[in-house]
Scaffold this motif. Structure first.
Motif, PDB file in Angstrom:
ATOM      1  N   VAL A  11       0.842  -1.205   0.000  1.00 38.46           N
ATOM      2  CA  VAL A  11       0.000   0.000   0.000  1.00 38.46           C
ATOM      3  C   VAL A  11       0.875   1.253   0.000  1.00 38.46           C
ATOM      4  N   ALA A  12       1.948   1.227   0.793  1.00 38.61           N
ATOM      5  CA  ALA A  12       2.838   2.388   0.838  1.00 38.61           C
ATOM      6  C   ALA A  12       3.473   2.635  -0.534  1.00 38.61           C
ATOM      7  N   PHE A  13       3.940   1.573  -1.184  1.00 41.04           N
ATOM      8  CA  PHE A  13       4.523   1.719  -2.525  1.00 41.04           C
ATOM      9  C   PHE A  13       3.474   2.204  -3.535  1.00 41.04           C
ATOM     10  N   SER A  14       2.237   1.755  -3.357  1.00 42.03           N
ATOM     11  CA  SER A  14       1.196   2.114  -4.332  1.00 42.03           C
ATOM     12  C   SER A  14       0.883   3.604  -4.314  1.00 42.03           C
ATOM     13  N   LEU A  33       7.691  13.382  11.330  1.00 44.67           N
ATOM     14  CA  LEU A  33       6.309  13.810  11.067  1.00 44.67           C
ATOM     15  C   LEU A  33       5.479  12.640  10.547  1.00 44.67           C
ATOM     16  N   PRO A  34       4.197  12.569  10.931  1.00 48.74           N
ATOM     17  CA  PRO A  34       3.331  11.505  10.398  1.00 48.74           C
ATOM     18  C   PRO A  34       3.039  11.726   8.916  1.00 48.74           C
ATOM     19  N   VAL A  35       2.734  10.647   8.214  1.00 53.24           N
ATOM     20  CA  VAL A  35       2.367  10.711   6.796  1.00 53.24           C
ATOM     21  C   VAL A  35       0.842  10.710   6.712  1.00 53.24           C
ATOM     22  N   PRO A  36       0.204  11.806   6.302  1.00 48.15           N
ATOM     23  CA  PRO A  36      -1.267  11.864   6.306  1.00 48.15           C
ATOM     24  C   PRO A  36      -1.918  10.734   5.518  1.00 48.15           C
ATOM     25  N   GLU A  37      -1.310  10.344   4.392  1.00 45.15           N
ATOM     26  CA  GLU A  37      -1.906   9.303   3.550  1.00 45.15           C
ATOM     27  C   GLU A  37      -1.643   7.887   4.082  1.00 45.15           C
ATOM     28  N   LEU A  38      -0.697   7.760   5.019  1.00 46.94           N
ATOM     29  CA  LEU A  38      -0.331   6.455   5.585  1.00 46.94           C
ATOM     30  C   LEU A  38      -0.200   6.627   7.095  1.00 46.94           C
ATOM     31  N   ALA A  63       3.200  -2.512 -14.513  1.00 43.84           N
ATOM     32  CA  ALA A  63       3.201  -3.948 -14.803  1.00 43.84           C
ATOM     33  C   ALA A  63       2.263  -4.713 -13.870  1.00 43.84           C
ATOM     34  N   LEU A  64       2.128  -4.248 -12.637  1.00 41.72           N
ATOM     35  CA  LEU A  64       1.205  -4.895 -11.701  1.00 41.72           C
ATOM     36  C   LEU A  64      -0.242  -4.696 -12.135  1.00 41.72           C
ATOM     37  N   LYS A  65      -0.565  -3.473 -12.539  1.00 40.94           N
ATOM     38  CA  LYS A  65      -1.957  -3.165 -12.885  1.00 40.94           C
ATOM     39  C   LYS A  65      -2.411  -3.854 -14.165  1.00 40.94           C
ATOM     40  N   SER A  66      -1.459  -4.200 -15.032  1.00 40.45           N
ATOM     41  CA  SER A  66      -1.831  -4.879 -16.275  1.00 40.45           C
ATOM     42  C   SER A  66      -1.750  -6.397 -16.163  1.00 40.45           C
ATOM     43  N   SER A  67      -1.417  -6.902 -14.967  1.00 44.08           N
ATOM     44  CA  SER A  67      -1.251  -8.347 -14.794  1.00 44.08           C
ATOM     45  C   SER A  67      -2.592  -9.054 -14.662  1.00 44.08           C
ATOM     46  N   SER A  68      -2.540 -10.374 -14.706  1.00 44.25           N
ATOM     47  CA  SER A  68      -3.751 -11.177 -14.506  1.00 44.25           C
ATOM     48  C   SER A  68      -4.000 -11.482 -13.038  1.00 44.25           C
ATOM     49  N   GLN A 104      -7.484  -1.589   1.218  1.00 49.93           N
ATOM     50  CA  GLN A 104      -6.903  -0.410   0.567  1.00 49.93           C
ATOM     51  C   GLN A 104      -6.276  -0.779  -0.770  1.00 49.93           C
ATOM     52  N   ALA A 105      -5.536  -1.879  -0.789  1.00 50.52           N
ATOM     53  CA  ALA A 105      -4.837  -2.299  -2.005  1.00 50.52           C
ATOM     54  C   ALA A 105      -5.818  -2.649  -3.119  1.00 50.52           C
TER      55      ALA A 105
END
Length: 448
Positions: free
Chosen positions: A139-142, A162-167, A196-201, A218-219
């Motif tokens: 999720v962090a990489f995404s 500092l905290p990461v608002p999105e994570l 490449a991940l989004k186009s995978s099966s 989330q993922a």
């Protein structure tokens, strides 16, 4: 005469780094045990020992790396070199394999082989991707593009906490990034991998979804593909070594002589390196903790040194058998040993998962990438370890070891990791999440 139906074939393409070879070969064994025929494509660079796996068909392809390219300390450069130089060899190899009978049902590639995006589809074969990180790091990489746009990845040390608002579970210093000479090179890698991940099966994870249900949700919102969390891989199969380094098995007989739960096991992984001062601070911290320790020091992992020659004269001898230093160890067996009571780790996901499966509390010293995310989850979210937050100093190491191994706080940490071990065991049993996901994955592959 009735002819036996040929086993369905799966072609796997392993990425030649230790932390990627291990799960890919474990996954191959899982499929083999479920009746599939396995063909494993690998590069000349860091090629696995095929004699350890006589039940697989191994196919080697040239990677075109020069000696200087193969020894480049910038791992991101090596990743890009491999992706550019392996396009034609992999394509030729796949074309040949697909001309044979029976035709493979699918290709499973490591996520770092981002060049395979589109290529396998040209051959008319589904491509499933193995992602060797957990769901939290995934999720962090995404969210890479958001993190980069907002400037989080280049924040100075003063803003590291500092905290990461999105994570929300992470701080700025925990973001999964890699040290590289050219930050744009890291950007190119992430963009390529995500595309490449989004186009995978489909995507396979060596992860346990019961431990990360929120991250799975989330993922799935970010990626419109099928997810299969079927870990922990190493619990499905008997140990067969695909180690690129020779394992020193004498450490197991040394552990046999130690009292239960007394030994701190220290290993910082197969890639990261440290400078001389950090090495010596770790050495003195382990020594001053008065706990027996087994320490893996990979040859060449200390800048400017062959191995441990910079240790003070008599350092090991003066410990009178209370320490064992090896070049590489059979880690799953070490963590499962009754004498091992704590794990000083770089927090790579394979190591983290192996530690959880043996209920071994951890001391976290992450270096890069997903290790930073895992360390924060270990220390602050799951609360199953301690985080070396500051500059590595002997007193910090000594105090962390003492806390983990001898204090009431360490005992509480030990109690918290036991239910996670139980979850890791239950998920593989009939009706468990990984059991179900593996059944679904097999049915999915057979439907192609």
């Amino acid at each position: 005469m009735e002819t036996r139906e040929a086993k369905p074939v799966i072609v796997l393409f392993a990425f030649p780094l230790q932390g990627h070879l291990n799960p890919m070969i474990q996954l191959a064994n899982i499929f083999f045990n479920r009746g599939f025929s396995i063909t494993l494509i690998h590069t000349h660079f860091n090629s696995p020992n095929s004699s350890n796996f006589p039940h697989f068909t191994f196919v080697s392809i040239p990677d075109g790396l020069s000696e200087s390219e193969a020894s480049n300390p910038d791992v991101i450069d090596i990743l890009h070199d491999l992706n550019s130089k392996c396009v034609a060899p992999f394509g030729d190899c796949l074309k040949k394999l697909l001309s044979e009978e029976p035709k493979a049902a699918c290709v499973i590639v490591d996520a770092l082989w981002y060049f395979t995006d589109g290529l396998t589809e040209n051959f008319g074969i589904p491509r499933i991707v193995l992602r060797t990180i957990n769901l939290s790091a995934f999720v962090a990489f995404s969210k890479f593009h958001v993190l980069r746009e907002k400037g989080y990845l280049s924040l100075q040390d003063s803003q590291a906490d500092l905290p990461v608002p999105e994570l929300p579970n992470l701080r700025m210093k925990d973001l999964p990034w890699f040290q590289t000479e050219d930050p744009r090179s890291g950007d190119t890698l992430q963009i390529g991998v995500m595309k490449a991940l989004k186009s995978s099966s489909g995507i396979i994870f060596n992860a346990i979804e019961d431990l990360e249900t929120e991250q799975l949700d989330q993922a799935l919102k970010e990626f419109p593909v099928s997810f299969f969390s079927i870990g922990p891989f190493h619990r499905y199969v008997s140990a067969s070594s695909c180690s690129l380094l020779t394992q020193d098995m004498t450490c197991l007989s040394w552990l046999d002589k130690q009292t239960p739960n007394s030994v701190i096991y220290a290993s910082l992984g197969s890639i990261a390196s440290i400078d001389e001062s950090e090495f010596l601070e770790i050495a003195w911290g382990l020594r001053n903790s008065n706990q027996p320790f087994l320490w893996v020091v990979r040859p060449g992992s200390i800048h400017g040194n062959e191995w441990i020659e910079i240790l003070p004269k008599g350092f090991i001898e003066n410990l009178e058998g209370r320490c064992k230093i090896v070049k590489w160890a059979p880690q799953p067996e070490v963590l499962a040993h009754r004498a091992t009571g704590g794990f000083l780790t770089h927090c790579g996901w394979n190591s983290t998962l192996e530690g959880i499966c043996e209920a071994i509390p951890m001391i976290c010293k992450p270096s890069f990438g997903d290790q930073r995310v895992n360390a924060r989850y270990i220390s602050d979210v799951w609360k199953i370890g301690l985080h070396l937050e500051n500059k590595i100093e002997r007193l910090e190491i000594e105090n962390a070891v003492r806390t983990l191994m001898t204090s009431s706080e360490g005992e509480e940490i030990r109690k918290r990791i036991l239910p996670m071990k139980e979850t890791a065991e239950q998920c593989l049993k009939l009706g468990g999440s990984s059991f179900r996901n593996l059944e679904n994955l097999i049915a999915y592959i057979l439907s192609f």
